[in-house]
Design a protein around this motif. Sequence first.
Motif, PDB file in Angstrom:
ATOM      1  N   ILE A 157      36.124  74.537  -6.129  1.00  0.00           N
ATOM      2  CA  ILE A 157      34.302  74.078  -6.215  1.00  0.00           C
ATOM      3  C   ILE A 157      33.777  72.917  -5.302  1.00  0.00           C
ATOM      4  CG2 ILE A 157      34.422  74.150  -9.089  1.00  0.00           C
ATOM      5  CD1 ILE A 157      35.151  70.560  -8.711  1.00  0.00           C
ATOM      6  N   ASP A 158      34.096  72.263  -4.430  1.00  0.00           N
ATOM      7  CA  ASP A 158      34.262  71.484  -2.776  1.00  0.00           C
ATOM      8  C   ASP A 158      34.622  71.890  -1.946  1.00  0.00           C
ATOM      9  OD1 ASP A 158      35.271  69.272  -2.269  1.00  0.00           O
ATOM     10  OD2 ASP A 158      34.177  69.114  -4.365  1.00  0.00           O
ATOM     11  N   PRO A 159      34.908  71.999  -0.666  1.00  0.00           N
ATOM     12  CA  PRO A 159      35.589  71.896   0.222  1.00  0.00           C
ATOM     13  C   PRO A 159      37.078  71.312   0.313  1.00  0.00           C
ATOM     14  CG  PRO A 159      33.846  72.363   1.111  1.00  0.00           C
ATOM     15  CD  PRO A 159      33.504  71.624  -0.323  1.00  0.00           C
ATOM     16  N   HIS A 160      36.787  70.051  -0.712  1.00  0.00           N
ATOM     17  CA  HIS A 160      38.222  68.840  -0.479  1.00  0.00           C
ATOM     18  C   HIS A 160      38.495  69.122  -2.489  1.00  0.00           C
ATOM     19  CE1 HIS A 160      39.142  67.886   3.009  1.00  0.00           C
ATOM     20  NE2 HIS A 160      37.603  67.491   3.176  1.00  0.00           N
ATOM     21  N   THR A 161      37.949  69.998  -3.513  1.00  0.00           N
ATOM     22  CA  THR A 161      38.123  69.984  -4.577  1.00  0.00           C
ATOM     23  C   THR A 161      38.270  71.360  -5.495  1.00  0.00           C
ATOM     24  OG1 THR A 161      36.717  67.882  -4.646  1.00  0.00           O
ATOM     25  CG2 THR A 161      37.529  69.189  -6.875  1.00  0.00           C
ATOM     26  N   ILE A 162      39.394  71.664  -5.977  1.00  0.00           N
ATOM     27  CA  ILE A 162      39.728  72.616  -7.553  1.00  0.00           C
ATOM     28  C   ILE A 162      39.704  72.415  -8.477  1.00  0.00           C
ATOM     29  CG2 ILE A 162      41.044  73.775  -4.993  1.00  0.00           C
ATOM     30  CD1 ILE A 162      43.273  73.526  -6.177  1.00  0.00           C
ATOM     31  N   THR A 163      39.447  73.810  -9.359  1.00  0.00           N
ATOM     32  CA  THR A 163      39.623  72.874 -10.551  1.00  0.00           C
ATOM     33  C   THR A 163      41.213  74.476 -11.333  1.00  0.00           C
ATOM     34  OG1 THR A 163      38.362  74.614 -10.669  1.00  0.00           O
ATOM     35  CG2 THR A 163      37.614  72.877 -11.209  1.00  0.00           C
ATOM     36  N   VAL A 164      41.986  73.753 -11.719  1.00  0.00           N
ATOM     37  CA  VAL A 164      42.685  74.417 -12.476  1.00  0.00           C
ATOM     38  C   VAL A 164      42.823  74.131 -13.497  1.00  0.00           C
ATOM     39  CG1 VAL A 164      45.467  74.945 -12.599  1.00  0.00           C
ATOM     40  CG2 VAL A 164      44.298  74.037 -10.581  1.00  0.00           C
ATOM     41  N   GLY A 165      42.338  75.283 -14.407  1.00  0.00           N
ATOM     42  CA  GLY A 165      42.203  75.067 -16.641  1.00  0.00           C
ATOM     43  C   GLY A 165      41.561  73.644 -16.234  1.00  0.00           C
ATOM     44  N   GLU A 166      41.308  72.422 -16.865  1.00  0.00           N
ATOM     45  CA  GLU A 166      40.553  71.747 -17.440  1.00  0.00           C
ATOM     46  C   GLU A 166      41.139  70.578 -16.109  1.00  0.00           C
ATOM     47  OE1 GLU A 166      38.397  71.323 -19.742  1.00  0.00           O
ATOM     48  OE2 GLU A 166      39.393  73.076 -19.992  1.00  0.00           O
ATOM     49  N   ARG A 167      42.089  70.848 -15.327  1.00  0.00           N
ATOM     50  CA  ARG A 167      42.292  69.560 -14.267  1.00  0.00           C
ATOM     51  C   ARG A 167      41.367  69.625 -12.545  1.00  0.00           C
ATOM     52  NH1 ARG A 167      48.496  69.084 -13.363  1.00  0.00           N
ATOM     53  NH2 ARG A 167      47.965  67.927 -12.332  1.00  0.00           N
ATOM     54  N   ARG A 168      41.906  68.819 -11.877  1.00  0.00           N
ATOM     55  CA  ARG A 168      40.454  68.774 -10.861  1.00  0.00           C
ATOM     56  C   ARG A 168      41.225  68.157  -9.575  1.00  0.00           C
ATOM     57  NH1 ARG A 168      34.668  68.479 -10.800  1.00  0.00           N
ATOM     58  NH2 ARG A 168      34.484  66.883  -9.161  1.00  0.00           N
ATOM     59  N   LEU A 169      41.242  68.561  -9.052  1.00  0.00           N
ATOM     60  CA  LEU A 169      42.955  68.458  -8.569  1.00  0.00           C
ATOM     61  C   LEU A 169      41.915  68.156  -6.667  1.00  0.00           C
ATOM     62  CD1 LEU A 169      45.310  70.792  -8.569  1.00  0.00           C
ATOM     63  CD2 LEU A 169      44.939  68.480  -9.832  1.00  0.00           C
ATOM     64  N   ARG A 170      42.424  67.084  -5.718  1.00  0.00           N
ATOM     65  CA  ARG A 170      41.550  66.929  -4.674  1.00  0.00           C
ATOM     66  C   ARG A 170      42.615  66.477  -3.352  1.00  0.00           C
ATOM     67  NH1 ARG A 170      36.563  65.927  -4.166  1.00  0.00           N
ATOM     68  NH2 ARG A 170      36.213  64.833  -2.584  1.00  0.00           N
ATOM     69  N   ALA A 171      42.324  67.072  -2.363  1.00  0.00           N
ATOM     70  CA  ALA A 171      43.167  66.787  -1.204  1.00  0.00           C
ATOM     71  C   ALA A 171      42.864  66.899  -0.034  1.00  0.00           C
ATOM     72  CB  ALA A 171      44.657  67.852  -1.169  1.00  0.00           C
ATOM     73  N   ASP A 172      43.393  66.104   1.135  1.00  0.00           N
ATOM     74  CA  ASP A 172      42.882  66.329   1.918  1.00  0.00           C
ATOM     75  C   ASP A 172      42.937  67.091   3.116  1.00  0.00           C
ATOM     76  OD1 ASP A 172      42.011  63.731   2.970  1.00  0.00           O
ATOM     77  OD2 ASP A 172      44.985  63.169   2.944  1.00  0.00           O
ATOM     78  N   ARG A 173      43.968  68.467   2.214  1.00  0.00           N
ATOM     79  CA  ARG A 173      44.518  69.770   3.128  1.00  0.00           C
ATOM     80  C   ARG A 173      45.157  70.633   2.119  1.00  0.00           C
ATOM     81  NH1 ARG A 173      47.332  65.548   6.141  1.00  0.00           N
ATOM     82  NH2 ARG A 173      46.841  66.090   8.094  1.00  0.00           N
ATOM     83  N   PHE A 174      44.008  71.847   2.563  1.00  0.00           N
ATOM     84  CA  PHE A 174      45.078  73.477   1.506  1.00  0.00           C
ATOM     85  C   PHE A 174      44.998  74.218   2.279  1.00  0.00           C
ATOM     86  CE2 PHE A 174      41.544  70.803  -0.333  1.00  0.00           C
ATOM     87  CZ  PHE A 174      41.185  71.583  -2.060  1.00  0.00           C
ATOM     88  N   PHE A 175      46.287  75.188   1.277  1.00  0.00           N
ATOM     89  CA  PHE A 175      47.736  76.034   1.739  1.00  0.00           C
ATOM     90  C   PHE A 175      47.245  77.128   1.045  1.00  0.00           C
ATOM     91  CE2 PHE A 175      48.167  72.490   3.952  1.00  0.00           C
ATOM     92  CZ  PHE A 175      48.621  72.304   5.022  1.00  0.00           C
ATOM     93  N   LEU A 176      46.707  78.430   1.519  1.00  0.00           N
ATOM     94  CA  LEU A 176      46.416  79.203   0.969  1.00  0.00           C
ATOM     95  C   LEU A 176      47.370  80.339   1.473  1.00  0.00           C
ATOM     96  CD1 LEU A 176      43.115  80.077   1.754  1.00  0.00           C
ATOM     97  CD2 LEU A 176      43.493  78.739  -0.537  1.00  0.00           C
ATOM     98  N   ASN A 177      48.236  80.834  -0.105  1.00  0.00           N
ATOM     99  CA  ASN A 177      49.370  81.542   0.432  1.00  0.00           C
ATOM    100  C   ASN A 177      49.114  82.294  -1.365  1.00  0.00           C
ATOM    101  OD1 ASN A 177      53.377  81.435  -0.573  1.00  0.00           O
ATOM    102  ND2 ASN A 177      51.946  83.043   0.757  1.00  0.00           N
ATOM    103  N   VAL A 178      48.310  83.647  -1.060  1.00  0.00           N
ATOM    104  CA  VAL A 178      47.843  84.202  -2.721  1.00  0.00           C
ATOM    105  C   VAL A 178      48.610  85.095  -2.189  1.00  0.00           C
ATOM    106  CG1 VAL A 178      45.693  82.483  -2.962  1.00  0.00           C
ATOM    107  CG2 VAL A 178      45.792  84.482  -2.009  1.00  0.00           C
ATOM    108  N   GLY A 179      48.670  85.952  -1.604  1.00  0.00           N
ATOM    109  CA  GLY A 179      49.392  87.182  -1.080  1.00  0.00           C
ATOM    110  C   GLY A 179      48.108  88.068  -1.541  1.00  0.00           C
TER     111      GLY A 179
END
Length: 504
Positions: A157-179
Amino acid sequence: MWETEGVKRVEGVAEGRCPVRRWQTPRRSSSRSIAVSPSSETFDAIVIGAGQAGPALAERMSQAGWRVAVVERSRVGGTCVNTGCIPTKAMVASAHAAWVVREAARWGIRPPERFGVDLPAVVARKDRISGQSRRNVEQWLRGMANVELVMGHARFIDPHTITVGERRLRADRFFLNVGGRPAQPGVEGLDAVPWLTNASIMALQELPRHLVVVGGSYIGLEFAQMFRRFGSAVTVVQRGPRLVPREDADVAEALRAILEQEGLTIRTGAECVKLAPSGEGVAVQVNCQTGEPEVHGSHVLIATGRRPNTDDLGLDLAGVRLDERGHVVVDDRLRSSVPHIWALGDCNGRGAFTHTAWNDFEITAANLFDGADRGVGDRVVTYALYTDPPLARIGLSEREVRASGRAALIGTRPMTRVGRAIEKGETEGFIKLLVDADSKAILGATVLGVDGDEAVQSLLDVIASGRPYTEVTAGGVRIHPTVSELLPTVLQALKPLPPATDPG
């Protein structure tokens, strides 16, 4: 074409597909600098996708003391464990067993009076092997300190935040391994008929009477030979003038001969492929210059390529740039256009194999934790096509060497002159090695033949380091009888690469 094994947790070591690796003590992450919403959960890193690279990278971060979330929308293990190398190679092994029984007389063995393929049993065996691998990966992940496995669909939803269902997760770094997933470019009529993918074909409980495989490259040919050995009639429909267009003409021609000898029908030059209902089956319009204009089959497998799973992650909201095929655009260190977001595995377009995804992990981990400066551009092309016999390739093809304009040497040997192949009664194929005439570096190696996928790797370190081929010919004494013992022999008989006779 995606190799791995199940992975289990053993004293902090990933054990399975790859040799046991023990990590050095890594450095801790720098302090976080992002603003945190009270409703958000914050992590040092978030890995999206639990394929080949993701779990290993999560473990390395865990050992560094990072707090990590690994988000997986479906099943851990990724393509390889669930719909790729592990299940397909399990079924390839069953198909090989069927072929050996059927061809037993060539080895002086009387085949059993009652012979048949129990496809449900074949599928059940495949499911047991794949399922155990998946459970091993999940157990490994759930046993990591500081790591949470989050099941659900991640969306930025922005460069540092994702949603997973009802949860909002933020991080310094993201690593995409989605195949990735199967793609169907340019195949008309898919909405009018039932059709199979590389995943759904492995769930069949009855053998197809006549399987039509649309796509004459790596995935398609593995399934085509497999189901022919199980007992189905099989036709391969390929748009271009020959199979496996990435390969040299002599390789493609030899592979076609091997498959036709087993009873497969190959239709190349099918420039206008269209599907339509036909009785209880499917009519596949071929439109070749020769042969019937249509092929009528009971089942059709679409094996025309794959596409990355990047279209529903909200990557535009994160500012991540994609190329025209949907791959995440990355630099040589696998960073995306957003410096704190990396892409590993199939989704970055820099390799479509399990072993390249693993190498993406190695590169990323080394750069993050070991002070290294590794890049994907240093990687030597390596892969295998698991027909039987397999086709194994390292480095440049003959066509690529010619296109480079460099002076080169070539050495070849048919498998009919390889003792190991003769003794096993499997003499199809050949060895081909290419060498730079000036530097003496090995430029490329091709082995189409029994045990070729193992034998060719004895050259990998020499090729990757650019060392001269004389290190192979002057090396140690090799075991007899093996395929790899003939590689120095081929190199000792090098000749100047002659002018091309095939413009392709």
